[in-house]
Design an enzyme around this catalytic site. Structure first.
Site, PDB file in Angstrom:
ATOM      1  N   TYR A 145       0.826  -0.988   0.281  1.00  0.00           N
ATOM      2  CA  TYR A 145       0.255   0.224  -0.603  1.00  0.00           C
ATOM      3  C   TYR A 145       0.576   1.604   0.438  1.00  0.00           C
ATOM      4  CZ  TYR A 145      -3.990   3.357   1.466  1.00  0.00           C
ATOM      5  OH  TYR A 145      -4.880   4.365   1.414  1.00  0.00           O
ATOM      6  N   ASP A 240       8.880   2.586   0.136  1.00  0.00           N
ATOM      7  CA  ASP A 240       8.141   3.319   1.032  1.00  0.00           C
ATOM      8  C   ASP A 240       8.511   2.976   1.876  1.00  0.00           C
ATOM      9  OD1 ASP A 240       5.820   3.951   2.013  1.00  0.00           O
ATOM     10  OD2 ASP A 240       4.366   3.224   0.879  1.00  0.00           O
ATOM     11  N   LYS A 268       3.745   8.745   9.348  1.00  0.00           N
ATOM     12  CA  LYS A 268       3.155   8.306  10.491  1.00  0.00           C
ATOM     13  C   LYS A 268       4.035   8.827  11.535  1.00  0.00           C
ATOM     14  CE  LYS A 268       0.490   4.925   8.364  1.00  0.00           C
ATOM     15  NZ  LYS A 268       0.476   4.378   7.336  1.00  0.00           N
TER      16      LYS A 268
HETATM   17  C1  PLP Z   1       0.187   4.666   5.763  1.00  0.00           C
HETATM   18  C2  PLP Z   1       1.007   4.143   4.494  1.00  0.00           C
HETATM   19  C3  PLP Z   1       0.894   4.947   3.327  1.00  0.00           C
HETATM   20  C4  PLP Z   1      -0.170   6.685   3.409  1.00  0.00           C
HETATM   21  O1  PLP Z   1       0.108   7.604   4.462  1.00  0.00           O
HETATM   22  P1  PLP Z   1      -1.496   8.253   4.637  1.00  0.00           P
HETATM   23  O2  PLP Z   1      -0.508   9.086   6.050  1.00  0.00           O
HETATM   24  O3  PLP Z   1      -2.426   7.088   5.641  1.00  0.00           O
HETATM   25  O4  PLP Z   1      -1.504   8.708   3.644  1.00  0.00           O
HETATM   26  C5  PLP Z   1       1.637   4.930   2.595  1.00  0.00           C
HETATM   27  N1  PLP Z   1       3.083   3.854   2.407  1.00  0.00           N
HETATM   28  C6  PLP Z   1       2.142   3.062   3.471  1.00  0.00           C
HETATM   29  C7  PLP Z   1       3.237   1.922   3.258  1.00  0.00           C
HETATM   30  C8  PLP Z   1       1.807   3.294   4.875  1.00  0.00           C
HETATM   31  O5  PLP Z   1       1.684   2.381   5.448  1.00  0.00           O
END
Ligand code: PLP
Length: 427
Positions: A145, A240, A268
């Protein structure tokens, strides 16, 4: 039975006013059955709902709260920052300070741009990779994701998996066609994609430890393989690290595994519980970001002083000696305790774990990709989730999410969690 009257009443109102009653889909508890518990406050490793029930929390706001809820140092800097003014839309010294901390901590990041979410970070990093390479296609992995930007919702795991949606409606087919897919941990599949599209691929984007199909570890050598094949094809490698950044180590998964990507997405933890994201990397690539270069990306509240202040204090605390050793030891002990609880209860589960992130999978064998993760019995997970909630332990309301241990968790929390888990697995 815990009382949930007030939660029920508020959720009823929420459903009339907001789609599904929530502002992010998985919060609606659709994947585990039942109605969501409405939260009121948190402190350390514990949270309380609006009916006054107390829970040990392993959601941690889905990753950011590595220090636990309402950490006194975070609350203190936020109160002070608020009193000075919540936003200026102009450069502040706090941005420079957080940028310096991030560039010093994360091996790949020579220069950085702050945004407001992980979604923005991934979306912008990909735009930048396309600007730098002059190519259109990207390769992502099934079950990873990267936020909800168009073109990133193909096999996006997590909430998308939970809801059983193959993709999202509303994404133009022509745009989705620029996203190529490969199974996680499958080198042969990546080689085939490069053989077919090599000179057209701007970037490979990956969660270096997948956490949005439940925690799935990269097999030995896989990240290094991706580093090599992207280099050979003039493709940028993007990690990511929105979840793994500042969680697996101060330098994220790239420091943990010793593989340095071209660009990195953060989110995060970097915001200390406030909305922040960031992307950064090689100086020559970042030089293309406006106003220095031609790749446009902007934000009214980007680099917001409250968010920067929370990020700075969080990163400072995390850089103290021994923090990650302690955090990793707690994660490992909890995972081992859960495995033992499962043995005692004669329950077929696999616990995957790295550092302070873990997943209890209701499967026979540890998943290595999306297809094997999807074999997990989400219905049994839902029952386990419900029993744990009733016992005062708050887990992610989906089989395909990570549990997060924070520095605020205590031995007593783990003891209660493991007792409850054994009883729940027996039932
Ligand atoms: C949570 C998440 C996102 C998206 O971040 P948001 O602040 O919710 O937009 C992108 N990449 C990874 C790996 C994530 O866990």
């Amino acid at each position: 039975m815990l009382a949930h009257e007030r939660s029920r009443e508020i959720f009823g109102q929420a459903r009339e006013l907001m789609p599904g009653g929530v502002n992010s889909p998985v919060r609606a508890f659709g994947a585990v059955g039942g109605e969501p518990v409405v939260m009121a406050r948190g402190r350390g490793s514990h949270i309380w709902d609006v009916d006054g029930n107390e829970y040990i929390d392993y959601v941690g706001s889905w990753g950011p709260l590595v220090l636990g809820h309402a950490h006194p140092a975070v609350v203190d800097v936020l109160q002070k920052a608020a009193a000075r003014g919540t936003s200026f839309g102009a450069l502040t010294e706090l941005e420079v300070e957080l940028a310096r901390l991030v560039c010093a901590a994360v091996p790949s990041i020579e220069r950085v741009r702050f945004v407001n979410s992980g979604t923005e970070a991934a979306m912008s990093a990909l735009r930048l990779a396309r600007a730098f390479t002059g190519r259109d296609k990207i390769l992502k992995f099934e079950g990873c994701y990267h936020g909800h930007a168009d073109g990133l919702l193909a096999r996006a795991g997590s909430g998308v998996a939970t809801l059983g949606l193959p993709d999202s409606a509303g994404v133009p087919a022509s745009y989705a066609a620029e996203t190529l897919l490969a199974p996680y941990n499958d080198a042969g599949a990546v080689e085939r994609v490069f053989a077919a599209h090599g000179r057209g691929i701007a970037a490979v984007i990956i969660e270096p430890v997948a956490a949005n199909m439940g925690v799935v570890l990269p097999e030995p050598g896989y990240l290094r393989f991706l580093r090599e094949i992207t280099e050979r094809h003039g493709t940028l490698l993007i990690f990511d690290e929105v979840i793994t950044g500042f969680r697996l180590s101060l330098g994220g998964a790239q420091m943990y595994f010793g593989v340095v990507p071209d660009l990195t997405c953060l989110g995060k933890i970097i915001g200390g519980g406030l909305p922040v994201g960031a992307y950064g990397g090689r100086a020559d690539v970042m030089a293309l970001v406006a106003p220095e270069g031609a790749m446009y990306q902007a934000g009214t509240l980007s680099g917001n002083p409250m968010a920067m202040a929370a990020g700075i204090v969080t990163l400072r605390l995390l850089s103290n000696e021994g923090m990650y050793r302690g955090l990793d030891a707690m994660g490992a002990a909890l995972a081992e305790g859960l495995r033992e609880a499962a043995r005692q209860a004669e329950a077929a589960v696999v616990v995957t774990q790295l550092g302070s992130m873990l997943t209890v999978f209701f499967v026979e064998e540890a998943p290595r990709d999306y297809a094997s993760a999807k074999r997990a019995d989400a219905v049994r997970y839902g029952r386990f989730f419900g029993a744990m909630l009733e016992a005062g332990v708050s887990l992610p309301p989906s089989q395909f999410e990570a549990w997060f241990v924070s520095l605020a968790h205590q031995q007593a929390d783990f003891e209660r969690t493991l007792e409850s888990a054994e009883a729940a697995l027996r039932a």
